[in-house]
Design an enzyme around this catalytic site. Structure first.
Site, PDB file in Angstrom:
ATOM      1  N   HIS A  68      22.563  37.387  49.556  1.00  0.00           N
ATOM      2  CA  HIS A  68      21.337  37.676  50.239  1.00  0.00           C
ATOM      3  C   HIS A  68      20.389  36.731  50.858  1.00  0.00           C
ATOM      4  O   HIS A  68      19.580  36.683  51.529  1.00  0.00           O
ATOM      5  CB  HIS A  68      20.198  37.980  49.049  1.00  0.00           C
ATOM      6  CG  HIS A  68      20.168  36.908  47.832  1.00  0.00           C
ATOM      7  ND1 HIS A  68      21.313  36.695  46.918  1.00  0.00           N
ATOM      8  CD2 HIS A  68      19.425  36.077  47.463  1.00  0.00           C
ATOM      9  CE1 HIS A  68      20.864  35.723  46.123  1.00  0.00           C
ATOM     10  NE2 HIS A  68      19.905  35.337  46.552  1.00  0.00           N
ATOM     11  N   GLY A 115      27.093  39.765  48.490  1.00  0.00           N
ATOM     12  CA  GLY A 115      25.606  40.418  48.031  1.00  0.00           C
ATOM     13  C   GLY A 115      25.881  41.059  46.759  1.00  0.00           C
ATOM     14  O   GLY A 115      24.727  40.895  46.047  1.00  0.00           O
ATOM     15  N   HIS A 253      10.691  36.594  45.549  1.00  0.00           N
ATOM     16  CA  HIS A 253      11.925  36.871  45.664  1.00  0.00           C
ATOM     17  C   HIS A 253      12.164  37.986  46.782  1.00  0.00           C
ATOM     18  O   HIS A 253      11.584  38.786  46.273  1.00  0.00           O
ATOM     19  CB  HIS A 253      12.861  36.983  44.394  1.00  0.00           C
ATOM     20  CG  HIS A 253      14.249  37.397  44.655  1.00  0.00           C
ATOM     21  ND1 HIS A 253      15.319  36.307  44.837  1.00  0.00           N
ATOM     22  CD2 HIS A 253      15.084  38.386  44.817  1.00  0.00           C
ATOM     23  CE1 HIS A 253      16.523  36.813  44.901  1.00  0.00           C
ATOM     24  NE2 HIS A 253      16.424  38.105  45.005  1.00  0.00           N
ATOM     25  N   ARG A 308      57.134  54.169  37.946  1.00  0.00           N
ATOM     26  CA  ARG A 308      56.848  52.731  37.906  1.00  0.00           C
ATOM     27  C   ARG A 308      58.166  51.894  38.316  1.00  0.00           C
ATOM     28  O   ARG A 308      57.823  51.033  38.822  1.00  0.00           O
ATOM     29  CB  ARG A 308      56.303  52.433  36.708  1.00  0.00           C
ATOM     30  CG  ARG A 308      56.987  52.653  35.486  1.00  0.00           C
ATOM     31  CD  ARG A 308      56.623  51.990  33.985  1.00  0.00           C
ATOM     32  NE  ARG A 308      57.414  52.253  32.829  1.00  0.00           N
ATOM     33  CZ  ARG A 308      57.311  51.572  31.950  1.00  0.00           C
ATOM     34  NH1 ARG A 308      56.672  50.624  31.735  1.00  0.00           N
ATOM     35  NH2 ARG A 308      58.076  52.145  30.561  1.00  0.00           N
ATOM     36  N   GLU A 356      41.373  41.372  35.693  1.00  0.00           N
ATOM     37  CA  GLU A 356      41.421  42.368  36.929  1.00  0.00           C
ATOM     38  C   GLU A 356      40.487  42.342  38.087  1.00  0.00           C
ATOM     39  O   GLU A 356      40.635  42.359  39.087  1.00  0.00           O
ATOM     40  CB  GLU A 356      41.362  43.953  36.255  1.00  0.00           C
ATOM     41  CG  GLU A 356      42.445  44.368  35.346  1.00  0.00           C
ATOM     42  CD  GLU A 356      42.099  43.825  34.042  1.00  0.00           C
ATOM     43  OE1 GLU A 356      43.073  44.152  33.323  1.00  0.00           O
ATOM     44  OE2 GLU A 356      41.229  43.191  33.622  1.00  0.00           O
ATOM     45  N   HIS A 405      51.083  53.689  34.128  1.00  0.00           N
ATOM     46  CA  HIS A 405      50.486  54.292  32.839  1.00  0.00           C
ATOM     47  C   HIS A 405      49.495  55.048  32.834  1.00  0.00           C
ATOM     48  O   HIS A 405      48.204  55.155  32.251  1.00  0.00           O
ATOM     49  CB  HIS A 405      50.157  53.058  31.919  1.00  0.00           C
ATOM     50  CG  HIS A 405      51.559  52.268  31.479  1.00  0.00           C
ATOM     51  ND1 HIS A 405      52.239  51.572  32.253  1.00  0.00           N
ATOM     52  CD2 HIS A 405      52.225  52.025  30.086  1.00  0.00           C
ATOM     53  CE1 HIS A 405      53.038  50.955  31.727  1.00  0.00           C
ATOM     54  NE2 HIS A 405      53.029  51.433  30.609  1.00  0.00           N
TER      55      HIS A 405
END
Length: 615
Positions: A68, A115, A253, A308, A356, A405
């Site tokens: 920002h 952002g 802000h 897989r 992750e 999976h």
């Protein structure tokens, strides 16, 4: 620049931030003003970059995590001569390159879209990892973030990874201006509170007055001389610094200053200082990507192979043919079979552990350095990283994601491990490609095909072994499908993908015994989807049944239905999917309970055809 010039440069960046936001009538000038001195010292004294060659392999990399504060970044670009004053004042206007939050789609000097707070440091870790372990270059990665975003868990995933990897080529600059959007931040101006946290993760920290340019200069020098640890510069600043009406005040802000002209006068007026930073060091360009002939693994029809397993072997083969391929794991490489790549190419394999968000961010960072990442984990766990995937798309990043999976077919592990939303999530990402192979040879071909695509690419793989349906030389163009059974007398079409393809074939065989001719389509490409084949099946058979190991919302059924959204007559359509929350059971029991096994498919098809011929 000397001390006085650095002070003036900081004021210039504030003035230009105020002017840009005032011209736009919106923006975040006060958040830009707090970090102006930090940015001035960095770009004038320490940042090695050739703005005429943003792709120079030796360039340092700057990531504005607090996106920002884009007026500050654009003011820096103007000071560097990359943009002019006229363009600066197009900020946030229709057609301008200077968007409200910066993206590399528009500006070549932007490393990644930011952002969505908490993403700059994770991507910076990916870039720094590429520099240290792949490029073996001495460029540095500088990330400027705000104190508010340190509440994001992704920041601490990144902090852990950076320290674990000893990324001494990474420096985080924390603009501790005390104020968030709705009021004070959690720790206010308590610099030590932030320093203790980074130190606990193994970082070197420096606490500094962010408006003392000489102190900031020394802090950067200390970071540059630190070995074996990433560095965090914890800088005390004031939001809206330099303008009494807004300095360190709440409620301002994201708003232009009330009186821009008065503020500019208070800051000492306009200036036109130029940044002439140090040039980057010589460095080798990233690999071109092709070093040998691709020899994909091959399987014979009738073998039982999990997709897989095919993914792991194909990825290792692709890595042998292309030295730009890297693999990233979420601490499940033995299950996703990404470990096959680790064994073959350990120097290009990156363990991100159970983080992750950081795994996807690392992929984005490495893609920005010319690598071709494949990041793999359980399909269910990619949902944690959805915002990183979304922002990767905004960046125009080219990354490959693999979710294993998937669906109820995993069996006894239960619903927490079953990816049942992943296809919907990935199909919703702008510009994405979504692939769901049903057998080993198809998987291998699609793994290779992903390397030549743009944007976000997703491949869904399955845990259990399934029959090899296709020969090793079969082609599977992205956006296509395979018609596995068809005749001129077909009265019904079954559309399946992945684990439901063998079930659909078995159902078709059973219905054939009842004199109901059935067409079977393997819709391995869910996005883009093969509209022509689906429309032809709809016209010729009149009845379609879609079968997916996924919740009904957003997956294969929706992809098929959308093929008929152009106003043409829609065939009779029944959509089979996982409509309840599964429990623990064998894969066979799970498919039956969900109503997506061969027997259930045959029952649905039988009923649909009977209803279609009722006078």
């Amino acid at each position: 620049m000397n001390t006085g010039e650095l002070v003036d440069l900081g004021q210039q960046l504030r003035v230009d931030s105020v002017r840009a936001a005032d011209a736009a009538g919106s923006g975040h000038p006060t958040s830009s003003m707090s970090a102006a001195d930090l940015a001035a010292v960095l770009f004038a004294r320490h940042f090695r970059y050739d703005f005429e060659r943003p792709d120079h392999p030796g360039n340092d990399r700057f990531v504005l995590s607090k996106g920002h504060a884009s007026p500050l970044m654009y003011a820096l670009f103007k000071a560097a001569g990359a943009i002019d004053d006229e363009e600066l004042l197009t900020f946030r206007k229709n057609g301008s390159r200077l968007e409200g939050h910066p993206t590399p789609r528009r500006l070549p000097w932007v490393e990644t879209a930011t952002g969505s707070l908490g993403q700059g440091l994770p991507v910076g870790v990916g870039i720094a990892l590429a520099g240290k372990r792949l490029d073996h270059a001495d460029y540095r990665v500088w990330v400027l973030c705000g104190d508010s975003e340190l509440a994001e868990g992704s920041v601490w995933e990144a902090a852990e990874q950076a320290a674990y990897e000893n990324l001494d080529n990474l420096t985080l600059i924390v603009d501790v201006n005390r104020l968030g959007q709705r009021g004070p931040t959690r720790h206010g101006h308590d610099l030590d509170a932030y320093a203790r946290r980074f130190q606990a993760f193994g970082w070197h920290t420096v606490e500094v007055d962010g408006h003392d340019v000489d102190a900031v200069d020394r802090a950067y020098g200390e970071a540059l001389s630190t070995r074996g640890q990433p560095s965090a510069i914890i800088a005390r600043t004031l939001k809206g610094k330099g303008v009494e009406a807004v300095q360190d005040r709440e409620g301002l802000h994201g708003k232009p200053l009330p009186d821009a002209e008065e503020a500019i006068a208070e800051l000492g007026g306009r200036r036109d200082l130029r940044i002439r930073g140090e040039r980057p060091s010589a460095a080798a360009a990233p690999p071109a990507g092709h070093t040998g002939r691709l020899e994909l693994p091959r399987w014979d029809k009738g073998e039982e192979v999990a997709t897989r397993d095919a993914f792991g072997e194909a990825l290792a083969a692709l890595g042998a043919a292309r030295d730009d391929v890297v693999a990233l794991d979420g601490e499940v490489g033995d299950s996703t079979r990404a470990e096959a790549f680790a064994k073959a190419h350990p120097e290009r394999y990156f363990e991100c552990y159970i983080a992750e968000q950081q795994m996807v961010a690392t992929a984005v960072g490495m893609a920005s350095r010319g690598r071709l990442p494949y990041a793999a984990t359980f399909a269910a766990f990619l949902t944690r990283a959805h915002d990183f995937i979304r922002m990767a798309s905004v960046s125009g990043s080219g990354i490959n994601l693999v979710g294993s999976h998937a669906g109820v077919a995993i069996g006894q592990d239960g619903p927490s491990q079953m990816g049942l939303e992943d296809l919907a999530m990935m199909r919703s990402v702008h510009g994405s490609t979504v692939l769901y192979p049903c057998d080993a040879n198809q998987t291998a071909r699609l793994v290779a095909a992903m390397a030549g695509l743009d944007g976000i690419r997703y491949l869904r793989t399955s845990r259990g072994a399934g029959p090899v349906i296709y020969g090793p030389d079969e082609e599977f163009p992205v956006g296509g499908s395979k018609v596995l059974r068809s005749s001129a007398r077909d009265r019904l079409t079954l559309v399946a993908a992945g684990v439901t393809v063998p079930e659909a074939l078995a159902a078709a065989e059973a219905l054939e015994g009842e004199d109901i001719a059935v067409r079977v389509i393997d819709l391995y490409s869910l996005k883009p989807v093969d509209r022509e084949t689906l429309r032809a099946a709809g016209e010729e058979t009149g009845c379609l049944v879609t079968v997916e190991d996924h919740h009904p919302e957003g997956g294969l059924g929706d992809a098929v239905a959308e093929a008929f959204a152009d106003g043409r007559p829609v065939p009779r359509l029944v959509r089979l999917g996982v409509r309840d929350t599964p429990g623990s059971a064998s894969p066979e029991e799970q498919l039956s309970a969900a109503g997506i096994d061969a027997e259930s498919i045959a029952a649905a098809g039988r009923l649909l055809v009977a209803e279609a011929i009722v006078p």
